[in-house]
Design a protein around this motif. Structure first.
Motif, short mmCIF file in Angstrom:
data_model
loop_
_atom_site.label_atom_id
_atom_site.label_comp_id
_atom_site.label_asym_id
_atom_site.label_seq_id
_atom_site.Cartn_x
_atom_site.Cartn_y
_atom_site.Cartn_z
N UNK A 61 -9.99 45.23 -43.42
CA UNK A 61 -10.37 43.83 -43.51
C UNK A 61 -9.28 42.87 -43.08
N UNK A 62 -8.11 43.38 -42.68
CA UNK A 62 -7.05 42.50 -42.22
C UNK A 62 -7.57 41.63 -41.08
N UNK A 63 -7.18 40.37 -41.09
CA UNK A 63 -7.72 39.42 -40.11
C UNK A 63 -6.60 38.73 -39.33
N UNK A 75 -3.01 37.41 -44.72
CA UNK A 75 -1.58 37.74 -44.69
C UNK A 75 -1.33 39.08 -44.01
N UNK A 76 -2.16 40.06 -44.28
CA UNK A 76 -2.00 41.34 -43.58
C UNK A 76 -2.23 41.13 -42.08
N UNK A 77 -3.22 40.33 -41.72
CA UNK A 77 -3.48 40.04 -40.32
C UNK A 77 -2.32 39.30 -39.67
N UNK A 92 2.18 51.22 -34.79
CA UNK A 92 0.94 51.80 -35.33
C UNK A 92 0.60 51.06 -36.62
N UNK A 93 -0.55 50.43 -36.62
CA UNK A 93 -1.00 49.68 -37.79
C UNK A 93 -2.10 50.48 -38.46
N UNK A 94 -1.91 50.75 -39.73
CA UNK A 94 -2.85 51.55 -40.50
C UNK A 94 -3.63 50.62 -41.43
N UNK A 95 -4.96 50.69 -41.33
CA UNK A 95 -5.85 49.86 -42.14
C UNK A 95 -6.73 50.72 -43.04
N UNK A 96 -6.14 51.30 -44.06
CA UNK A 96 -6.97 52.11 -44.96
C UNK A 96 -7.87 51.24 -45.83
N UNK A 148 1.92 58.77 -30.39
CA UNK A 148 0.54 58.87 -29.94
C UNK A 148 0.59 58.76 -28.43
N UNK A 149 -0.51 59.01 -27.81
CA UNK A 149 -0.55 58.91 -26.35
C UNK A 149 -0.38 57.46 -25.90
N UNK A 150 -0.73 56.54 -26.77
CA UNK A 150 -0.71 55.13 -26.40
C UNK A 150 0.64 54.50 -26.70
N UNK A 151 1.08 53.63 -25.80
CA UNK A 151 2.26 52.81 -26.03
C UNK A 151 1.75 51.44 -26.46
N UNK A 152 2.60 50.67 -27.06
CA UNK A 152 2.20 49.35 -27.51
C UNK A 152 1.58 49.42 -28.88
N UNK A 153 0.60 48.59 -29.13
CA UNK A 153 -0.01 48.51 -30.45
C UNK A 153 -1.24 49.38 -30.59
N UNK A 154 -1.34 50.02 -31.72
CA UNK A 154 -2.48 50.87 -32.03
C UNK A 154 -2.93 50.54 -33.44
N UNK A 155 -4.18 50.14 -33.60
CA UNK A 155 -4.72 49.81 -34.92
C UNK A 155 -5.66 50.93 -35.33
N UNK A 156 -5.37 51.53 -36.47
CA UNK A 156 -6.15 52.66 -36.97
C UNK A 156 -6.89 52.26 -38.24
#
Length: 169
Positions: A61-63, A75-77, A92-96, A148-156
């Protein structure tokens, strides 16, 4: 303080899991913990370890647009957006969703006590809305170490994190 900063120099990875329960601290303090501390830590780390990989514990739900009415989500967003702009080669941003604590603890409020009690059923009915704390921690560290295979930002999102955990088995 200087010795702590010196320990950060030339780090290859970092995992930040900093936060407070919504309602446990005043709104201004929640923002300071969630955004200000995280962003300052990233700024100092980036200066001393510009090639570090950065894993950040955000939340479902981070915005990043800042339009949410929920302070936690805003705030998380805001922290996510700032971290993605730092210039680290990999963030790597983790959004559990609900993080199930595997060790007994005093739950902060009724909803957490309820979720802990119904977790076995909830896990079966809604597997993409829960994750064990130890699985989340392993996924965050593994993403930073192995990359990860991706460079830059990854949102999970929670389902992505659970898939990472399942692939390890």
């Amino acid at each position: 303080m200087d010795s702590e900063i010196n320990k950060m120099c030339q780090q290859k990875i970092t995992t930040v899991m900093l936060g407070a329960y919504t309602g446990a601290v005043p709104d201004a303090e929640l923002r300071k913990i969630t955004v200000d501390y995280t962003v300052e830590f990233a700024r100092v780390l980036r200066g001393s370890s510009p090639d570090a990989a950065f894993s950040f514990l955000s939340g479902s739900g981070a915005d990043p647009t800042g339009r949410s009415r929920l302070p936690f989500a805003r705030y998380k967003g805001e922290a996510e957006k700032a971290l993605l702009a730092t210039g680290f080669p990999r963030v790597c941003i983790f959004r559990p969703a609900y993080i199930y604590p595997v060790e007994p603890r005093k739950e902060p409020n009724f909803s957490y006590r309820l979720l802990r009690g119904i977790y076995p059923v909830f896990r079966v009915l809604f597997p993409n809305l829960v994750i064990r704390a130890d699985d989340l921690a392993r996924a965050m560290v593994e993403a930073a170490i192995r990359g990860t295979e991706e460079r830059g930002g990854l949102v999970l999102e929670n389902r992505d994190i659970r898939s990472m955990v399942a692939l390890r088995v």
